[in-house]
Design a protein around this motif. Sequence first.
Motif, PDB file in Angstrom:
ATOM      1  N   GLU A  42       0.821  -1.207   0.000  1.00 46.74           N
ATOM      2  CA  GLU A  42       0.000   0.000   0.000  1.00 46.74           C
ATOM      3  C   GLU A  42       0.858   1.262   0.000  1.00 46.74           C
ATOM      4  O   GLU A  42       0.539   2.234  -0.683  1.00 46.74           O
ATOM      5  CB  GLU A  42      -0.925  -0.002   1.212  1.00 46.74           C
ATOM      6  N   SER A  44       3.800   1.598  -1.242  1.00 45.69           N
ATOM      7  CA  SER A  44       4.518   1.742  -2.511  1.00 45.69           C
ATOM      8  C   SER A  44       3.576   1.801  -3.710  1.00 45.69           C
ATOM      9  O   SER A  44       4.019   1.643  -4.846  1.00 45.69           O
ATOM     10  CB  SER A  44       5.495   0.584  -2.676  1.00 45.69           C
ATOM     11  N   ASP A  45       2.281   1.998  -3.461  1.00 42.11           N
ATOM     12  CA  ASP A  45       1.286   2.078  -4.540  1.00 42.11           C
ATOM     13  C   ASP A  45       1.300   0.856  -5.454  1.00 42.11           C
ATOM     14  O   ASP A  45       1.152   0.971  -6.670  1.00 42.11           O
ATOM     15  CB  ASP A  45       1.476   3.351  -5.370  1.00 42.11           C
TER      16      ASP A  45
END
Length: 134
Positions: A42, A44-45
């Motif tokens: 989450e 680190s996208d």
Amino acid sequence: MSSRTGAPQEASAARVLSDHPRPARRPWLEGRLWALAEAICETSDGTARCTRYVGALTRGRKRSTPQSVDELRRLVEEDLPSRRAELTAGHQGAYDEISRGLDLPAKAATASATTAASVRRAMARQVQRALLKD
């Protein structure tokens, strides 16, 4: 070879395999590792190395086995140094604690062994997620 002569050999092989100790399962630590990996994904996208593996665990496509825990652990170990700027010290601290726990030999069965491993793993995941948010 006839089945009559093959049967004792098969039984002997099964007995030898069962004499080897199985890797210790630690559902609580496995759940915490899973939550840590989710938090890394989450943060680190979705570009972390462990993202696809976490997705497979979450969707039930991967089961929690000693091999899958080792694989997830390796992926988290790769992500932590490469994403140091994005992650908090809490992420590294949590991993260090989880890793030390996974490296220790398992203790004898405890009272918590009466609770299903999947329940302990799910609870640990929720607790670890809450700890990382704080």
